[in-house]
Scaffold this motif. Structure first.
Motif, PDB file in Angstrom:
ATOM      1  N   GLY A 249       0.822  -1.201   0.000  1.00 26.02           N
ATOM      2  CA  GLY A 249       0.000   0.000   0.000  1.00 26.02           C
ATOM      3  C   GLY A 249       0.854   1.248   0.000  1.00 26.02           C
ATOM      4  O   GLY A 249       1.946   1.267   0.579  1.00 26.02           O
ATOM      5  N   SER A 250       0.353   2.281  -0.655  1.00 23.68           N
ATOM      6  CA  SER A 250       1.034   3.576  -0.657  1.00 23.68           C
ATOM      7  C   SER A 250      -0.022   4.656  -0.541  1.00 23.68           C
ATOM      8  O   SER A 250      -1.018   4.647  -1.261  1.00 23.68           O
ATOM      9  CB  SER A 250       1.849   3.755  -1.940  1.00 23.68           C
ATOM     10  OG  SER A 250       2.635   4.924  -1.877  1.00 23.68           O
ATOM     11  N   LEU A 251       0.193   5.551   0.382  1.00 19.56           N
ATOM     12  CA  LEU A 251      -0.755   6.613   0.679  1.00 19.56           C
ATOM     13  C   LEU A 251       0.044   7.880   0.936  1.00 19.56           C
ATOM     14  O   LEU A 251       1.226   7.797   1.303  1.00 19.56           O
ATOM     15  CB  LEU A 251      -1.566   6.224   1.924  1.00 19.56           C
ATOM     16  CG  LEU A 251      -2.671   7.142   2.411  1.00 19.56           C
ATOM     17  CD1 LEU A 251      -3.800   7.199   1.397  1.00 19.56           C
ATOM     18  CD2 LEU A 251      -3.218   6.635   3.747  1.00 19.56           C
ATOM     19  N   GLU A 252      -0.565   9.037   0.749  1.00 21.64           N
ATOM     20  CA  GLU A 252       0.146  10.281   1.011  1.00 21.64           C
ATOM     21  C   GLU A 252       0.740  10.261   2.423  1.00 21.64           C
ATOM     22  O   GLU A 252       0.038  10.385   3.410  1.00 21.64           O
ATOM     23  CB  GLU A 252      -0.800  11.472   0.861  1.00 21.64           C
ATOM     24  CG  GLU A 252      -1.219  11.749  -0.577  1.00 21.64           C
ATOM     25  CD  GLU A 252      -2.490  11.040  -1.001  1.00 21.64           C
ATOM     26  OE1 GLU A 252      -2.864  10.060  -0.327  1.00 21.64           O
ATOM     27  OE2 GLU A 252      -3.112  11.455  -1.999  1.00 21.64           O
ATOM     28  N   GLY A 253       2.061  10.054   2.512  1.00 24.22           N
ATOM     29  CA  GLY A 253       2.745  10.062   3.799  1.00 24.22           C
ATOM     30  C   GLY A 253       3.063   8.705   4.387  1.00 24.22           C
ATOM     31  O   GLY A 253       3.780   8.616   5.391  1.00 24.22           O
ATOM     32  N   TYR A 254       2.575   7.605   3.771  1.00 20.91           N
ATOM     33  CA  TYR A 254       2.730   6.285   4.384  1.00 20.91           C
ATOM     34  C   TYR A 254       2.950   5.198   3.325  1.00 20.91           C
ATOM     35  O   TYR A 254       2.480   5.308   2.194  1.00 20.91           O
ATOM     36  CB  TYR A 254       1.483   5.920   5.199  1.00 20.91           C
ATOM     37  CG  TYR A 254       1.136   6.944   6.250  1.00 20.91           C
ATOM     38  CD1 TYR A 254       1.709   6.907   7.508  1.00 20.91           C
ATOM     39  CD2 TYR A 254       0.246   7.977   5.957  1.00 20.91           C
ATOM     40  CE1 TYR A 254       1.408   7.864   8.464  1.00 20.91           C
ATOM     41  CE2 TYR A 254      -0.063   8.943   6.900  1.00 20.91           C
ATOM     42  CZ  TYR A 254       0.521   8.883   8.154  1.00 20.91           C
ATOM     43  OH  TYR A 254       0.229   9.841   9.085  1.00 20.91           O
ATOM     44  N   SER A 255       3.651   4.127   3.737  1.00 24.53           N
ATOM     45  CA  SER A 255       3.805   2.931   2.910  1.00 24.53           C
ATOM     46  C   SER A 255       3.538   1.711   3.777  1.00 24.53           C
ATOM     47  O   SER A 255       3.764   1.735   4.995  1.00 24.53           O
ATOM     48  CB  SER A 255       5.223   2.839   2.324  1.00 24.53           C
ATOM     49  OG  SER A 255       5.494   3.926   1.468  1.00 24.53           O
ATOM     50  N   SER A 256       3.078   0.635   3.151  1.00 24.04           N
ATOM     51  CA  SER A 256       2.716  -0.550   3.929  1.00 24.04           C
ATOM     52  C   SER A 256       2.890  -1.811   3.095  1.00 24.04           C
ATOM     53  O   SER A 256       2.924  -1.764   1.861  1.00 24.04           O
ATOM     54  CB  SER A 256       1.261  -0.443   4.401  1.00 24.04           C
ATOM     55  OG  SER A 256       0.397  -0.226   3.296  1.00 24.04           O
ATOM     56  N   PHE A 257       2.984  -2.924   3.804  1.00 23.94           N
ATOM     57  CA  PHE A 257       3.118  -4.219   3.139  1.00 23.94           C
ATOM     58  C   PHE A 257       2.612  -5.298   4.087  1.00 23.94           C
ATOM     59  O   PHE A 257       2.881  -5.258   5.289  1.00 23.94           O
ATOM     60  CB  PHE A 257       4.582  -4.497   2.785  1.00 23.94           C
ATOM     61  CG  PHE A 257       4.812  -5.855   2.177  1.00 23.94           C
ATOM     62  CD1 PHE A 257       4.523  -6.082   0.841  1.00 23.94           C
ATOM     63  CD2 PHE A 257       5.286  -6.908   2.938  1.00 23.94           C
ATOM     64  CE1 PHE A 257       4.708  -7.339   0.276  1.00 23.94           C
ATOM     65  CE2 PHE A 257       5.480  -8.167   2.386  1.00 23.94           C
ATOM     66  CZ  PHE A 257       5.186  -8.379   1.045  1.00 23.94           C
ATOM     67  N   MET A 258       1.850  -6.253   3.554  1.00 22.77           N
ATOM     68  CA  MET A 258       1.435  -7.402   4.360  1.00 22.77           C
ATOM     69  C   MET A 258       1.504  -8.649   3.495  1.00 22.77           C
ATOM     70  O   MET A 258       1.359  -8.585   2.273  1.00 22.77           O
ATOM     71  CB  MET A 258       0.014  -7.222   4.907  1.00 22.77           C
ATOM     72  CG  MET A 258      -1.079  -7.213   3.868  1.00 22.77           C
ATOM     73  SD  MET A 258      -2.737  -7.076   4.626  1.00 22.77           S
ATOM     74  CE  MET A 258      -3.770  -7.022   3.143  1.00 22.77           C
ATOM     75  N   MET A 259       1.753  -9.781   4.146  1.00 25.33           N
ATOM     76  CA  MET A 259       1.742 -11.039   3.405  1.00 25.33           C
ATOM     77  C   MET A 259       1.377 -12.193   4.323  1.00 25.33           C
ATOM     78  O   MET A 259       1.594 -12.150   5.540  1.00 25.33           O
ATOM     79  CB  MET A 259       3.093 -11.308   2.738  1.00 25.33           C
ATOM     80  CG  MET A 259       4.239 -11.612   3.655  1.00 25.33           C
ATOM     81  SD  MET A 259       5.737 -12.043   2.699  1.00 25.33           S
ATOM     82  CE  MET A 259       6.961 -12.079   4.017  1.00 25.33           C
ATOM     83  N   LEU A 260       0.791 -13.201   3.713  1.00 23.71           N
ATOM     84  CA  LEU A 260       0.476 -14.456   4.377  1.00 23.71           C
ATOM     85  C   LEU A 260       1.396 -15.531   3.817  1.00 23.71           C
ATOM     86  O   LEU A 260       1.614 -15.598   2.603  1.00 23.71           O
ATOM     87  CB  LEU A 260      -0.981 -14.841   4.131  1.00 23.71           C
ATOM     88  CG  LEU A 260      -2.042 -13.938   4.766  1.00 23.71           C
ATOM     89  CD1 LEU A 260      -3.403 -14.180   4.125  1.00 23.71           C
ATOM     90  CD2 LEU A 260      -2.110 -14.164   6.273  1.00 23.71           C
TER      91      LEU A 260
END
Length: 388
Positions: A249-260
């Motif tokens: 995920g990428s959002l104004e001001g933030y990044s994210s990652f998830m996995m199973l």
């Protein structure tokens, strides 16, 4: 899966290297199995794994989960639920969930572009429409439904799609000429689901959460069945690559990652309070492979500590080159001082992005385009004035 002391220590060392390599001000990391959070670590500005950040497109699988809960017919055209929506009948719920509806990447609710269906094309509008379906079927607004029927039942007490409910949002950052600078996401947050001009909306990418809550979210899948996603494909807010089921995920001001990782029985989430959309350092480091190797008892590849500086050095050079164009002398004044700046200001339209989107995800580029175009136009205007 409880982590041995040696595996936890190796993961600790690896994520410390990743944190330094990304240049993010803060990072949260959680590994969860079916029963508990078995690893939790916060770095930098993030003093714990309970600090709220934007999770971007990790939101999409949550919207898909709500669609499943409500028993929405996957094969039905979306217009069965949204009667005022003018799209072809081939735009079904299933095609929205799999990004195969034909809706174009740049489409918004006030500018719906639909091509032939079938081919994968990632479009935020697909999940914006699914959020509207959640509201239409449930009779509740998106945030309320998600909070009462998804987040609270799972125990995700610090997760919401309502910015007004958050009092401790970790300050976001963007990269400006290689340097992380504060970037307040509140300016970009959509204030309603039917915001027609938004490229992304609440149900496509604006849920706010913590790494701890996201660990609980991944436990839901570990205990109730992981998403059925074809290898190399996309379904219900998840990609699949071999044994890894994931989303970034990428959002104004933030990044994210998830996995199973179903074979290992664990889920992993990494949240940072810096958006590096153009440099894309976190993806370039391939942390998903490194973390998978560690949890499987293998050694990860060394972390490339210089990747961020190399990428942003090249990008900064590009931006400065664009801004230096007015210093170049050209005999064809009209072409150089009128046609060129017009072309520069057309870049967002050429790449099919709104100005607000470019400002939110690539402010360096927008600044360089506007500065260069303004100076080129000013040079032409000054010349014209002097010759009169």
């Amino acid at each position: 899966m409880s982590l041995s002391t040696s595996v936890a220590a190796l993961l600790d060392a690896y994520m410390s290297e990743v944190f330094l390599a990304t240049h993010a001000p803060g990072m949260q990391v959680v590994v969860a199995d079916k029963d508990s959070v078995c690893y939790a670590r916060a770095f930098g500005d993030a003093v714990s794994t309970n600090q709220v950040t934007g999770i971007g497109s990790l939101t999409k699988s949550m919207t898909a989960l709500a669609i499943q809960q409500l028993g929405v017919d996957r094969q039905a055209p979306v217009t069965q639920y949204l009667a005022n929506l003018h799209v072809p009948d081939w735009v079904t719920i299933d095609r929205l969930l799999t990004h195969t509806s034909g809706i174009a990447t740049q489409a918004t609710l006030d500018n719906i572009i639909v091509n032939a269906p079938g081919a994968f094309e990632y479009a935020n509008l697909n999940y914006h429409l699914l959020g509207l379906v959640v509201q239409a079927v449930s009779g509740e607004n998106y945030d309320y439904y998600m909070r009462k029927h998804v987040f609270e039942p799972l125990g995700m007490w610090n997760t919401t799609a309502d910015l007004g409910r958050v009092t401790d949002l970790l300050t976001g950052h963007t990269v400006f000429f290689g340097k992380p600078v504060p970037w307040r996401m509140e300016r970009f947050f959509p204030n309603r689901m039917n915001n027609e001009a938004r490229w992304g909306n609440l149900s496509a990418g604006f849920v706010l959460s913590t790494a701890h809550d996201m660990g609980i979210y991944l436990q839901h899948y570990l205990n109730n069945g992981v998403p059925e996603v074809p290898d190399g494909g996309y379904r219900d807010g998840w990609f699949r690559d071999g044994d890894r089921i994931f989303h970034a995920g990428s959002l104004e001001g933030y990044s994210s990652f998830m996995m199973l990782l179903p074979e290992l029985g664990v889920g992993v989430v990494v949240l940072t309070n810096m958006q590096d959309y153009v440099g894309n350092t976190m993806s370039g480091l391939r942390i998903e492979a490194g973390i998978t190797n560690i949890l499987a008892g293998r050694q990860p590849s060394p972390v490339d500590r210089g990747l961020y500086l190399r990428r942003h050095g090249l990008l900064s050079a590009l931006y400065l080159t664009i801004m230096a164009l007015p210093l170049v002398r050209c005999r064809h004044k009209t072409i150089w001082n009128v046609v060129l700046p017009t072309a520069l200001l057309s870049v967002p339209r050429i790449v099919k992005a709104r100005w607000a989107t470019v400002w939110g995800f690539a402010p360096n580029l927008l600044v360089s385009l506007v500065v260069s175009a303004t100076l080129l136009y000013a040079g032409w205007f000054t010349k014209k004035t002097k010759t009169r």
